[in-house]
Motif scaffolding. Structure first.
Motif, PDB file in Angstrom:
ATOM      1  N   GLU A 216     -78.317  11.791 -32.047  1.00 26.17           N
ATOM      2  CA  GLU A 216     -78.652  13.227 -31.967  1.00 26.17           C
ATOM      3  C   GLU A 216     -77.283  13.747 -32.142  1.00 26.17           C
ATOM      4  N   PRO A 217     -77.391  14.901 -33.069  1.00 21.95           N
ATOM      5  CA  PRO A 217     -75.984  15.821 -33.131  1.00 21.95           C
ATOM      6  C   PRO A 217     -75.241  16.246 -31.821  1.00 21.95           C
ATOM      7  N   ALA A 218     -76.023  16.882 -30.720  1.00 24.55           N
ATOM      8  CA  ALA A 218     -75.417  17.144 -29.720  1.00 24.55           C
ATOM      9  C   ALA A 218     -74.840  15.925 -28.924  1.00 24.55           C
ATOM     10  N   ALA A 219     -75.510  14.938 -28.731  1.00 24.37           N
ATOM     11  CA  ALA A 219     -74.823  13.653 -28.104  1.00 24.37           C
ATOM     12  C   ALA A 219     -73.841  13.248 -28.711  1.00 24.37           C
ATOM     13  N   GLN A 220     -73.825  13.254 -30.216  1.00 28.65           N
ATOM     14  CA  GLN A 220     -72.730  12.863 -30.979  1.00 28.65           C
ATOM     15  C   GLN A 220     -71.462  13.374 -30.733  1.00 28.65           C
ATOM     16  N   ILE A 221     -71.578  15.130 -30.799  1.00 28.37           N
ATOM     17  CA  ILE A 221     -70.379  15.692 -30.634  1.00 28.37           C
ATOM     18  C   ILE A 221     -69.811  15.695 -29.071  1.00 28.37           C
ATOM     19  N   LEU A 222     -70.743  15.420 -28.271  1.00 31.53           N
ATOM     20  CA  LEU A 222     -70.331  15.132 -26.779  1.00 31.53           C
ATOM     21  C   LEU A 222     -69.538  13.935 -26.764  1.00 31.53           C
ATOM     22  N   GLY A 223     -70.107  12.673 -27.297  1.00 37.56           N
ATOM     23  CA  GLY A 223     -69.653  11.485 -27.299  1.00 37.56           C
ATOM     24  C   GLY A 223     -68.190  11.259 -27.988  1.00 37.56           C
ATOM     25  N   ALA A 224     -68.109  12.433 -29.101  1.00 32.94           N
ATOM     26  CA  ALA A 224     -66.806  12.384 -29.860  1.00 32.94           C
ATOM     27  C   ALA A 224     -65.848  13.057 -28.994  1.00 32.94           C
ATOM     28  N   ALA A 225     -66.069  13.902 -28.413  1.00 32.77           N
ATOM     29  CA  ALA A 225     -65.224  14.630 -27.471  1.00 32.77           C
ATOM     30  C   ALA A 225     -64.779  13.896 -26.263  1.00 32.77           C
ATOM     31  N   GLN A 226     -65.455  13.062 -25.659  1.00 33.39           N
ATOM     32  CA  GLN A 226     -65.330  12.031 -24.666  1.00 33.39           C
ATOM     33  C   GLN A 226     -64.538  10.843 -25.212  1.00 33.39           C
ATOM     34  N   TYR A 227     -64.762  10.665 -26.474  1.00 34.30           N
ATOM     35  CA  TYR A 227     -63.917   9.796 -27.007  1.00 34.30           C
ATOM     36  C   TYR A 227     -62.731   9.947 -27.284  1.00 34.30           C
ATOM     37  N   LEU A 228     -62.273  10.940 -27.826  1.00 27.13           N
ATOM     38  CA  LEU A 228     -60.964  11.850 -27.880  1.00 27.13           C
ATOM     39  C   LEU A 228     -60.185  12.116 -26.745  1.00 27.13           C
ATOM     40  N   ALA A 229     -60.858  12.092 -25.714  1.00 25.23           N
ATOM     41  CA  ALA A 229     -60.368  12.373 -24.418  1.00 25.23           C
ATOM     42  C   ALA A 229     -59.612  11.322 -23.816  1.00 25.23           C
ATOM     43  N   THR A 230     -60.128   9.877 -24.409  1.00 23.40           N
ATOM     44  CA  THR A 230     -59.653   8.626 -23.760  1.00 23.40           C
ATOM     45  C   THR A 230     -58.317   8.306 -24.249  1.00 23.40           C
ATOM     46  N   TYR A 231     -57.800   9.100 -25.311  1.00 24.57           N
ATOM     47  CA  TYR A 231     -56.467   9.145 -25.742  1.00 24.57           C
ATOM     48  C   TYR A 231     -55.514   9.849 -24.864  1.00 24.57           C
ATOM     49  N   THR A 232     -56.020  10.604 -23.946  1.00 22.46           N
ATOM     50  CA  THR A 232     -55.260  11.577 -23.016  1.00 22.46           C
ATOM     51  C   THR A 232     -54.869  10.697 -21.708  1.00 22.46           C
ATOM     52  N   ARG A 233     -55.263   9.605 -21.527  1.00 21.74           N
ATOM     53  CA  ARG A 233     -55.353   8.662 -20.425  1.00 21.74           C
ATOM     54  C   ARG A 233     -55.033   7.296 -20.811  1.00 21.74           C
ATOM     55  N   PRO A 234     -54.212   6.362 -20.025  1.00 15.34           N
ATOM     56  CA  PRO A 234     -53.787   5.095 -20.497  1.00 15.34           C
ATOM     57  C   PRO A 234     -54.952   4.047 -20.294  1.00 15.34           C
ATOM     58  N   ALA A 235     -54.997   3.135 -21.283  1.00 18.55           N
ATOM     59  CA  ALA A 235     -56.115   2.490 -21.136  1.00 18.55           C
ATOM     60  C   ALA A 235     -56.008   1.249 -20.124  1.00 18.55           C
ATOM     61  N   PRO A 236     -56.981   0.964 -19.403  1.00 19.51           N
ATOM     62  CA  PRO A 236     -56.867  -0.116 -18.373  1.00 19.51           C
ATOM     63  C   PRO A 236     -56.360  -1.678 -19.011  1.00 19.51           C
ATOM     64  N   GLU A 237     -55.650  -2.246 -18.025  1.00 17.38           N
ATOM     65  CA  GLU A 237     -55.276  -3.569 -18.188  1.00 17.38           C
ATOM     66  C   GLU A 237     -56.405  -4.576 -18.056  1.00 17.38           C
ATOM     67  N   THR A 238     -56.936  -5.481 -18.917  1.00 19.75           N
ATOM     68  CA  THR A 238     -58.040  -6.346 -18.726  1.00 19.75           C
ATOM     69  C   THR A 238     -57.627  -7.624 -18.896  1.00 19.75           C
ATOM     70  N   ALA A 239     -58.236  -8.738 -18.349  1.00 19.24           N
ATOM     71  CA  ALA A 239     -57.916  -9.923 -18.564  1.00 19.24           C
ATOM     72  C   ALA A 239     -58.252 -10.525 -20.080  1.00 19.24           C
ATOM     73  N   PRO A 240     -57.572 -11.455 -20.323  1.00 13.05           N
ATOM     74  CA  PRO A 240     -57.951 -12.090 -21.620  1.00 13.05           C
ATOM     75  C   PRO A 240     -59.297 -12.533 -21.918  1.00 13.05           C
ATOM     76  N   TYR A 241     -59.890 -12.471 -22.874  1.00  8.51           N
ATOM     77  CA  TYR A 241     -61.268 -13.067 -23.525  1.00  8.51           C
ATOM     78  C   TYR A 241     -61.465 -14.351 -22.692  1.00  8.51           C
ATOM     79  N   ALA A 242     -62.534 -14.549 -22.328  1.00  8.48           N
ATOM     80  CA  ALA A 242     -62.912 -15.938 -21.911  1.00  8.48           C
ATOM     81  C   ALA A 242     -64.369 -16.387 -22.141  1.00  8.48           C
ATOM     82  N   LYS A 243     -64.689 -17.650 -22.499  1.00  9.48           N
ATOM     83  CA  LYS A 243     -65.986 -18.117 -22.827  1.00  9.48           C
ATOM     84  C   LYS A 243     -66.714 -18.143 -21.708  1.00  9.48           C
ATOM     85  N   ILE A 244     -68.075 -17.861 -21.844  1.00 11.29           N
ATOM     86  CA  ILE A 244     -69.258 -17.825 -20.602  1.00 11.29           C
ATOM     87  C   ILE A 244     -69.642 -19.183 -20.445  1.00 11.29           C
TER      88      ILE A 244
END
Length: 312
Positions: A216-244
């Motif tokens: 939906e357009p409204a949800a897309q615009i809101l999601g795009a704004a939230q996506y761009l906002a992720t660049y204003t804060r550092p990404a969390p450090e996560t553990a390397p990928y492991a097989k389940i």
């Protein structure tokens, strides 16, 4: 495919509750009042005459006859509307008609929000709607002030109204005569093209869908704004990928809906087919109404266990 026995016997409680009479009556009164205001405003704007006495002018002559179809109040309303926005006030009329039609559709649905708005917050839709209208008015009034000043004699004030008088000189100062005109046209075309693209699932819609996962357009615009906002804060450090590490020997399972089948033979057939297909486990829903059946604390299934020995 199997169905529950209650498919054709839905109780009134399973349906959405009817809208209370009070809010529905208030909504109807608001629709009626909104329609009258829109018709009054439309008649006032269509029959505007600079010769009528109003807020910005004392009129021409001493004749008591008012030329405006909506009377003296209509003359004041039309004069104020054109004085503030110029001929761009008709964008406001179009937006008001759009808002009234949306309210009418909301009433016809019994007060339920459409799926697009139900997926997001209603204030997101309202905010996008009014933000787009403000940007469109700024672009339109600026174009009036810089390009359509020849029609200023038909208005009670400047071309583009008060808003054009503020935005027009600013755009001329920062962008120049040619740049301001191009920017105004580009902004108006961009807003219209973006709206049409999102409504018809075009190229921009496809990009936003891939980025946000929303349709939906409204949800897309809101999601795009939230996506761009992720660049204003550092990404969390996560553990390397492991097989389940799958605990069962056979990791493949399947969802079943055995409670929807009433014949034991068919339930047994389903389980046999699941096993023959190579699935090692199932995920089965146990509805709470089949656990605590007749009341709080009652776990005896007297519907099937007629003698109460705990066996069906």
């Amino acid at each position: 495919m199997t169905y529950s026995l209650n498919t054709l016997n839905a109780t009134p409680g399973d349906k959405s509750a009817a809208r209370p009479a009070g809010p529905r009556f208030g909504h109807e009164m608001n629709l009626l009042a909104g329609l009258l205001v829109l018709v009054f405003w439309l008649l006032a704007l269509l029959s505007y005459s600079p010769q009528d006495a109003a807020w910005s002018t004392s009129g021409v002559g001493t004749a008591p006859l008012v030329r405006n179809w909506a009377g003296r109040v209509g003359a004041w309303v039309a004069d104020g509307s054109y004085f503030v926005f110029g001929f761009s006030v008709w964008w406001c009329v179009a937006a008001a008609v759009r808002a009234w039609l949306s309210s009418l559709a909301h009433w016809m649905r019994g007060g339920e929000l459409p799926q697009a708005q139900a997926a997001t917050h209603p204030w997101v839709w309202r905010g996008l709607f009014w933000l787009g209208l403000v940007l469109l008015l700024c672009a339109s009034t600026a174009l009036e002030w810089t390009r359509l000043y020849r029609f200023e004699a038909a208005l009670p004030g400047h071309a583009g109204g008060v808003l054009g008088y503020i935005v027009g000189p600013a755009s001329m100062q920062w962008l120049g005569f040619t740049g301001s005109g191009l920017a105004g046209i580009a902004l108006a075309v961009l807003l219209a093209a973006l709206w049409l693209d999102l409504k018809n699932e075009g190229a921009v819609w496809d990009v936003l869908w891939n980025v946000t996962g929303e349709r939906e357009p409204a949800a897309q615009i809101l999601g795009a704004a939230q996506y761009l906002a992720t660049y204003t804060r550092p990404a969390p450090e996560t553990a390397p990928y492991a097989k389940i590490q799958h605990l069962p020997e056979n990791p493949f399972g399947v969802n079943t809906f055995l409670q929807s089948e009433v014949e034991p033979e068919k339930r047994e057939l389903q389980m046999r087919l699941v096993a023959e297909a190579g699935f090692g486990w199932i995920r089965q829903e146990f509805p709470w109404e089949d656990i605590e059946i007749h009341g709080r604390g009652d776990f005896t299934d007297s519907r099937n266990d007629l003698d109460g020995d705990g066996k069906v």
